[in-house]
Design a protein around this motif. Sequence first.
Motif, PDB file in Angstrom:
ATOM      1  N   ASP A   1       0.907  -1.154   0.025  1.00  0.00           N
ATOM      2  CA  ASP A   1      -0.146   0.039   0.085  1.00  0.00           C
ATOM      3  C   ASP A   1       0.936   1.305   0.021  1.00  0.00           C
ATOM      4  O   ASP A   1       1.850   1.429   1.098  1.00  0.00           O
ATOM      5  CB  ASP A   1      -0.984  -0.167   1.145  1.00  0.00           C
ATOM      6  CG  ASP A   1      -2.003  -0.978   1.287  1.00  0.00           C
ATOM      7  OD1 ASP A   1      -2.483  -1.151   0.119  1.00  0.00           O
ATOM      8  OD2 ASP A   1      -2.223  -1.690   2.340  1.00  0.00           O
ATOM      9  N   THR A   2       0.597   2.181  -1.004  1.00  0.00           N
ATOM     10  CA  THR A   2       1.362   3.462  -0.906  1.00  0.00           C
ATOM     11  C   THR A   2       0.787   4.654  -1.081  1.00  0.00           C
ATOM     12  O   THR A   2      -0.552   4.498  -1.601  1.00  0.00           O
ATOM     13  CB  THR A   2       2.555   3.319  -2.159  1.00  0.00           C
ATOM     14  OG1 THR A   2       1.573   3.135  -3.397  1.00  0.00           O
ATOM     15  CG2 THR A   2       3.228   2.178  -2.058  1.00  0.00           C
TER      16      THR A   2
ATOM     17  N   ILE B   1      -2.996   5.247   4.815  1.00  0.00           N
ATOM     18  CA  ILE B   1      -2.601   3.918   4.521  1.00  0.00           C
ATOM     19  C   ILE B   1      -3.067   3.138   5.608  1.00  0.00           C
ATOM     20  O   ILE B   1      -3.734   1.962   5.335  1.00  0.00           O
ATOM     21  CB  ILE B   1      -1.170   3.694   4.673  1.00  0.00           C
ATOM     22  CG1 ILE B   1      -0.405   4.654   3.403  1.00  0.00           C
ATOM     23  CG2 ILE B   1      -0.786   2.361   4.703  1.00  0.00           C
ATOM     24  CD1 ILE B   1      -0.522   3.557   2.143  1.00  0.00           C
ATOM     25  N   GLU B   2      -3.123   3.320   6.987  1.00  0.00           N
ATOM     26  CA  GLU B   2      -3.651   2.679   7.963  1.00  0.00           C
ATOM     27  C   GLU B   2      -5.167   2.585   7.839  1.00  0.00           C
ATOM     28  O   GLU B   2      -5.824   1.527   8.360  1.00  0.00           O
ATOM     29  CB  GLU B   2      -3.138   3.604   9.494  1.00  0.00           C
ATOM     30  CG  GLU B   2      -1.643   3.260   9.616  1.00  0.00           C
ATOM     31  CD  GLU B   2      -1.305   1.786   9.829  1.00  0.00           C
ATOM     32  OE1 GLU B   2      -2.079   1.155  10.443  1.00  0.00           O
ATOM     33  OE2 GLU B   2      -0.280   1.495   9.417  1.00  0.00           O
ATOM     34  N   GLY B   3      -5.889   3.617   7.296  1.00  0.00           N
ATOM     35  CA  GLY B   3      -7.145   3.547   7.387  1.00  0.00           C
ATOM     36  C   GLY B   3      -7.746   2.780   6.439  1.00  0.00           C
ATOM     37  O   GLY B   3      -8.940   2.307   6.342  1.00  0.00           O
ATOM     38  N   TYR B   4      -7.151   2.822   5.227  1.00  0.00           N
ATOM     39  CA  TYR B   4      -7.944   2.167   4.071  1.00  0.00           C
ATOM     40  C   TYR B   4      -7.005   1.118   3.254  1.00  0.00           C
ATOM     41  O   TYR B   4      -7.628   0.564   2.430  1.00  0.00           O
ATOM     42  CB  TYR B   4      -7.882   3.588   2.787  1.00  0.00           C
ATOM     43  CG  TYR B   4      -8.927   4.586   3.521  1.00  0.00           C
ATOM     44  CD1 TYR B   4     -10.307   4.580   3.508  1.00  0.00           C
ATOM     45  CD2 TYR B   4      -8.213   5.824   3.741  1.00  0.00           C
ATOM     46  CE1 TYR B   4     -11.035   5.412   4.108  1.00  0.00           C
ATOM     47  CE2 TYR B   4      -8.997   7.074   4.372  1.00  0.00           C
ATOM     48  CZ  TYR B   4     -10.330   6.753   4.313  1.00  0.00           C
ATOM     49  OH  TYR B   4     -11.094   7.637   5.025  1.00  0.00           O
ATOM     50  N   GLY B   5      -5.839   0.847   3.717  1.00  0.00           N
ATOM     51  CA  GLY B   5      -5.188  -0.217   3.170  1.00  0.00           C
ATOM     52  C   GLY B   5      -4.691  -1.279   4.033  1.00  0.00           C
ATOM     53  O   GLY B   5      -5.345  -2.066   4.121  1.00  0.00           O
ATOM     54  N   TRP B   6      -3.394  -1.165   4.468  1.00  0.00           N
ATOM     55  CA  TRP B   6      -2.743  -2.232   4.850  1.00  0.00           C
ATOM     56  C   TRP B   6      -3.569  -2.886   6.366  1.00  0.00           C
ATOM     57  O   TRP B   6      -3.640  -3.815   6.353  1.00  0.00           O
ATOM     58  CB  TRP B   6      -1.258  -1.644   5.584  1.00  0.00           C
ATOM     59  CG  TRP B   6      -0.535  -2.719   5.963  1.00  0.00           C
ATOM     60  CD1 TRP B   6       0.259  -3.633   5.338  1.00  0.00           C
ATOM     61  CD2 TRP B   6      -0.309  -2.984   7.224  1.00  0.00           C
ATOM     62  NE1 TRP B   6       1.012  -4.231   6.018  1.00  0.00           N
ATOM     63  CE2 TRP B   6       0.658  -4.006   7.482  1.00  0.00           C
ATOM     64  CE3 TRP B   6      -0.923  -2.502   8.710  1.00  0.00           C
ATOM     65  CZ2 TRP B   6       0.923  -4.522   8.722  1.00  0.00           C
ATOM     66  CZ3 TRP B   6      -0.096  -2.930   9.669  1.00  0.00           C
ATOM     67  CH2 TRP B   6       0.602  -4.010   9.828  1.00  0.00           C
ATOM     68  N   SER B   7      -3.978  -1.732   7.246  1.00  0.00           N
ATOM     69  CA  SER B   7      -4.496  -2.458   8.469  1.00  0.00           C
ATOM     70  C   SER B   7      -5.807  -3.178   7.975  1.00  0.00           C
ATOM     71  O   SER B   7      -6.205  -4.090   8.724  1.00  0.00           O
ATOM     72  CB  SER B   7      -4.643  -1.301   9.407  1.00  0.00           C
ATOM     73  OG  SER B   7      -5.781  -0.255   8.875  1.00  0.00           O
ATOM     74  N   ARG B   8      -6.711  -2.828   7.231  1.00  0.00           N
ATOM     75  CA  ARG B   8      -7.659  -3.219   6.732  1.00  0.00           C
ATOM     76  C   ARG B   8      -7.493  -4.455   5.976  1.00  0.00           C
ATOM     77  O   ARG B   8      -7.852  -5.584   6.367  1.00  0.00           O
ATOM     78  CB  ARG B   8      -8.714  -2.381   5.762  1.00  0.00           C
ATOM     79  CG  ARG B   8     -10.088  -3.054   5.615  1.00  0.00           C
ATOM     80  CD  ARG B   8     -10.853  -1.943   4.975  1.00  0.00           C
ATOM     81  NE  ARG B   8     -10.197  -1.519   3.835  1.00  0.00           N
ATOM     82  CZ  ARG B   8     -10.694  -0.842   2.933  1.00  0.00           C
ATOM     83  NH1 ARG B   8     -12.068  -0.592   2.827  1.00  0.00           N
ATOM     84  NH2 ARG B   8     -10.017  -0.090   1.950  1.00  0.00           N
TER      85      ARG B   8
END
Length: 162
Positions: A56-57, A150-157
């Motif tokens: 995720d970038t 990134i944390e809200g929309y990509g990697w953490s999800r």
Amino acid sequence: MESPSKPGRFALLALDAVGVGPIPGSPAALGCSSLNDLFMAQRLLLRSLHWRSNRDTAFAKVEIRAASGPNVVSAAVGRDDDAASIAVGALGVLPQRLALAETRWHEGADAVEVARVAAAEVSLVDDVTATARYRRAVVATVVRRLVTDIEGYGWSRRRSTG
């Protein structure tokens, strides 16, 4: 040659991209170089770029005017299960990877802490475009926003569902 602080280079730096080109003194042999090495040795010929695509970038650029004015700060961040990357640069400064901020983010620090560490770690200069103090504040804001994205929309999800 194009300036090493062009916007696309920050994104490639955050993606851990490597360049492939001839080895100096041995034109028939090809070798891989990190983008940091390529930025410093501007006489190397670049034949191709390679990077991981499962990351995720996010990228942001703050400039003086909306119509491609002088760059105040550019930043790119990337994250996957194995690593975090943060690249920042500004007019007159080579793009920099921020290892301390990357480590804190990978260890689980929140966006505010990662941004604080990034702003403290980055090397900046004063010029007619902006002061180093102003750029440092912009770095903190931009990195916080990118990490939050990134944390809200990509990697953490992805990680919680996969």
